[in-house]
Design an enzyme around this catalytic site. Structure first.
Site, PDB file in Angstrom:
ATOM      1  N   ASP A 170       1.094  -1.299  -0.072  1.00 17.33           N
ATOM      2  CA  ASP A 170      -0.106   0.174   0.013  1.00 17.33           C
ATOM      3  C   ASP A 170       0.960   1.262  -0.037  1.00 17.33           C
ATOM      4  O   ASP A 170       2.124   1.346   0.371  1.00 17.33           O
ATOM      5  CB  ASP A 170      -0.864   0.056   1.107  1.00 17.33           C
ATOM      6  CG  ASP A 170      -0.053   0.020   2.425  1.00 17.33           C
ATOM      7  OD1 ASP A 170       0.688  -0.716   2.679  1.00 17.33           O
ATOM      8  OD2 ASP A 170      -0.600   0.751   3.337  1.00 17.33           O
TER       9      ASP A 170
ATOM     10  N   GLU B  29       0.040  -1.018   5.843  1.00 17.01           N
ATOM     11  CA  GLU B  29       1.180  -0.338   6.694  1.00 17.01           C
ATOM     12  C   GLU B  29       0.910   1.132   6.701  1.00 17.01           C
ATOM     13  O   GLU B  29       1.471   1.784   7.746  1.00 17.01           O
ATOM     14  CB  GLU B  29       2.550  -0.633   6.271  1.00 17.01           C
ATOM     15  CG  GLU B  29       3.669  -0.514   7.032  1.00 17.01           C
ATOM     16  CD  GLU B  29       4.304   1.080   7.213  1.00 17.01           C
ATOM     17  OE1 GLU B  29       5.083   1.376   8.062  1.00 17.01           O
ATOM     18  OE2 GLU B  29       3.842   1.828   6.054  1.00 17.01           O
TER      19      GLU B  29
END
Length: 404
Positions: A90, A155
């Site tokens: 991400d 994250e």
């Protein structure tokens, strides 16, 4: 267009072309799983709520299914070593598109720099890890121990359903990571000049001090929570929490927000809310911090509520000095590729290492330069990605081919 002679640039461009804004993965992990499967990894997708995670493992002796049945704890047996690459697919939002010189999800190479959202944080590292692993497996198909990947898509988000949930799953079946390299952009001026061998702990609080609202002209009828709270907040800001140690600076307390009042100048507010954070060393625990903060608040006889958020405990991977120690293996890999000595650091914010290190794993962070992360026109040097492939490759060699 990608250089056909550069597998890492080709793979990085493929990953960067996918708009995987947290918690979206946009097919990145499927691509990674396919590449790893082709060199003997067994893939396990772990989806928790809105987050996609990948646990992938290659063992020359046992499969993931066997591993789940047979407890594996680190020992002196080199075949028990689990060398894990960890990271995230991400990326943070792109922000104002008008400020980008090139479209953030159309990777573009200009003067040797690869521009795209996530180029440095951290799809470039993921590409380098995979290409290094492919090369290592081709050269050393019967390597010692296991190679694993722990990849998440949250994250950059709330970190609730990502690495922490995967680690909980692995712990429940007693599947252990021995050594872990996280591909966070650790470098400052040149690739490998800085390695993060630990991180400070982080604890946040929302403090509400209560008073009594009323008209400013009648102070005898009010209790001004701003006046009441300020001496305690000043004292908290001036406390020497510790002196730090060889690995960590002294613990720091920072007020990040204070809010109170109705917006009118003639009204004493009924409460004040203060937000603060402590970044703390291994000299303290979150229990000690809570006890000391609340002792100060109680000393000032405040009527208050406080809500604590525990973001992560501090962790450190120490340099043992041993010839076959993990940090030695990583440092030697960097020296072999770049010719430069690396420096150890625990600076910066938190990372997913806070979830992996408590299991007993030795964790370091090693990735490209961090000058443009989370900025518009994020970029990474193509030459640095090539060097990073070589560094990761030599880390694998030093750990899985030389461990005794």
């Amino acid at each position: 267009m990608p250089n056909e002679q550069s597998p890492v640039i080709e793979l990085a461009i493929d990953l960067l072309s996918r708009a995987s804004v947290t918690p979206e993965d946009a097919g990145c992990q499927k691509l990674i799983a396919e590449r790893l499967s082709a060199v003997g990894f067994t893939n396990e997708s772990m989806v928790f709520a809105d987050t996609t995670n990948l646990w992938s493992r290659r063992d020359t002796n046992i499969t993931i299914e066997d591993q789940a049945k047979t407890p594996n704890t680190p020992s002196n047996n080199s075949n028990d070593i689990v060398f894990c690459f960890a990271g995230h697919t991400d990326v943070v939002p792109v922000g104002n598109l008008d400020l980008w010189n090139t479209p953030p999800f159309e990777p573009t190479i200009i003067d040797g720099m690869l521009y795209a959202r996530g180029a440095a944080d951290m799809k470039g590292s993921l590409a380098a890890m995979i290409v290094a692993t492919e090369r290592f497996v081709e050269d050393h198909p019967d390597h010692q121990g296991s190679i694993a990947y722990l990849i998440t898509s949250d994250e950059e988000g709330p970190f609730i359903n990502g690495t922490t949930k995967v680690v909980d799953t692995l712990e429940a079946r007693n599947e252990k990571i021995t050594y872990c390299i996280i591909g966070e952009p650790s470098s400052t001026n040149s690739v490998g000049d800085i390695v993060k061998n630990g991180r400070r702990g982080s604890i946040s609080a929302t403090l509400t001090v209560k008073g009594k609202q009323g008209h400013v002209a009648y102070p005898e009828h009010v209790k001004n929570p701003i006046h009441l709270a300020m001496p305690a907040l000043i004292e908290l800001s001036q406390v020497e929490w510790d002196k730090g140690n060889d690995y960590f600076p002294a613990t720091s307390f920072q007020l990040s927000n204070i809010n109170s009042g109705t917006g009118a100048t003639n009204v004493v507010p009924g409460h004040i809310t203060a937000l603060f954070n402590l970044r703390y060393s291994t000299e303290l625990t979150d229990e000690i911090i809570v006890e000391r903060v609340e002792a100060i608040l109680n000393k000032h006889q405040l009527d208050y509520d406080i809500d604590w958020t525990f973001n992560g405990k501090p962790f450190i991977t120490e340099h043992t000095g041993a010839e076959h120690g993990f940090l030695h293996a990583v440092s030697q890999a960097i020296l072999t590729v770049t010719g430069n000595e690396t420096q150890l650091s625990t600076s910066g914010g938190t990372s997913d290492g806070r979830f992996i290190a408590p299991t007993g794993a030795q964790v370091i962070e090693l990735g490209p330069c961090n000058a443009t992360i989370h900025q518009v026109n994020e970029s990474v040097s193509c030459d640095d990605l090539e060097k990073l492939v070589d560094i990761y490759y030599h880390c694998l060699v030093n750990v899985l081919c030389s461990h005794k």
